[in-house]
Design a protein around this motif. Structure first.
Motif, short mmCIF file in Angstrom:
data_model
loop_
_atom_site.label_atom_id
_atom_site.label_comp_id
_atom_site.label_asym_id
_atom_site.label_seq_id
_atom_site.Cartn_x
_atom_site.Cartn_y
_atom_site.Cartn_z
N ILE A 165 78.50 96.36 -7.00
CA ILE A 165 78.50 96.20 -5.13
C ILE A 165 78.60 97.65 -5.18
O ILE A 165 79.68 98.33 -6.02
N ARG A 166 78.20 98.14 -4.08
CA ARG A 166 78.70 99.47 -3.18
C ARG A 166 80.13 98.86 -1.74
O ARG A 166 78.04 97.69 -1.40
N ILE A 167 80.64 99.54 -1.23
CA ILE A 167 80.90 99.51 -0.68
C ILE A 167 81.00 100.69 0.87
O ILE A 167 81.58 101.29 0.11
N TYR A 168 80.70 100.00 1.19
CA TYR A 168 80.29 101.34 2.84
C TYR A 168 81.40 101.54 3.57
O TYR A 168 81.66 100.09 3.97
N MET A 172 84.80 89.33 -5.21
CA MET A 172 84.74 88.20 -3.47
C MET A 172 85.40 88.13 -2.67
O MET A 172 85.50 88.82 -1.15
N LEU A 192 87.36 90.75 -0.32
CA LEU A 192 87.03 91.75 0.12
C LEU A 192 86.20 91.29 1.02
O LEU A 192 86.31 92.06 2.56
N VAL A 207 87.62 93.72 4.42
CA VAL A 207 86.48 95.27 4.93
C VAL A 207 85.64 94.32 6.36
O VAL A 207 85.26 93.38 6.73
N ILE A 243 78.32 95.98 2.68
CA ILE A 243 78.06 96.06 1.45
C ILE A 243 77.38 95.42 0.33
O ILE A 243 76.28 94.28 1.33
N THR A 244 76.70 96.22 -0.49
CA THR A 244 75.94 95.93 -0.71
C THR A 244 75.70 95.18 -2.24
O THR A 244 76.97 95.64 -3.22
#
Length: 112
Positions: free
Chosen positions: A11-14, A86, A89, A93, A98-99
């Motif tokens: 998981i990448r969170i920008y 999840m 998030l 967020v 999120i990817t």
């Protein structure tokens, strides 16, 4: 040394550096929650330049110094553990991206 390989998920969170959750930087709140849930680990990267949905460029260049630089939080673990994160998030967020990717991992560790 032992070598372990297998399937995992990343998981990448920008988000932005200025994003907050209950007065704490959001990136820090995510790291604390991941630790609380027993995830394998997480890394926070601070970008030197970028832009998001609002198309406003944020930069670390000295003449245009921003206090809201891009942040990327990278988490790799099993699907089971990331599914525990999840809901947090989803709640925290409010602005970001999120990817989620299925990946193969190879972990090297020293035998103890």
């Amino acid at each position: 040394m032992t070598k372990i390989s297998g399937q995992a998920r990343r998981i990448r969170i920008y988000i932005n550096e200025a994003s907050r959750y209950k007065g704490t930087p959001l990136y820090h709140a995510i790291v604390l929650k991941a630790k609380e849930l027993g995830l394998a680990g997480t890394t926070v990267f601070r970008g030197i330049e970028g832009f998001g949905a609002n198309s406003r460029i944020k930069t670390a260049r000295i003449l245009e110094l921003s206090h809201d630089l891009p942040i990327v939080i990278d988490i790799v673990d099993s699907i089971e553990y990331l599914d525990k994160l999840m809901p947090f998030l989803d709640q925290t967020v409010n602005e970001g991206l999120i990817t989620i990717e299925d990946i193969e991992v190879i972990k090297y560790a020293i035998k103890k």
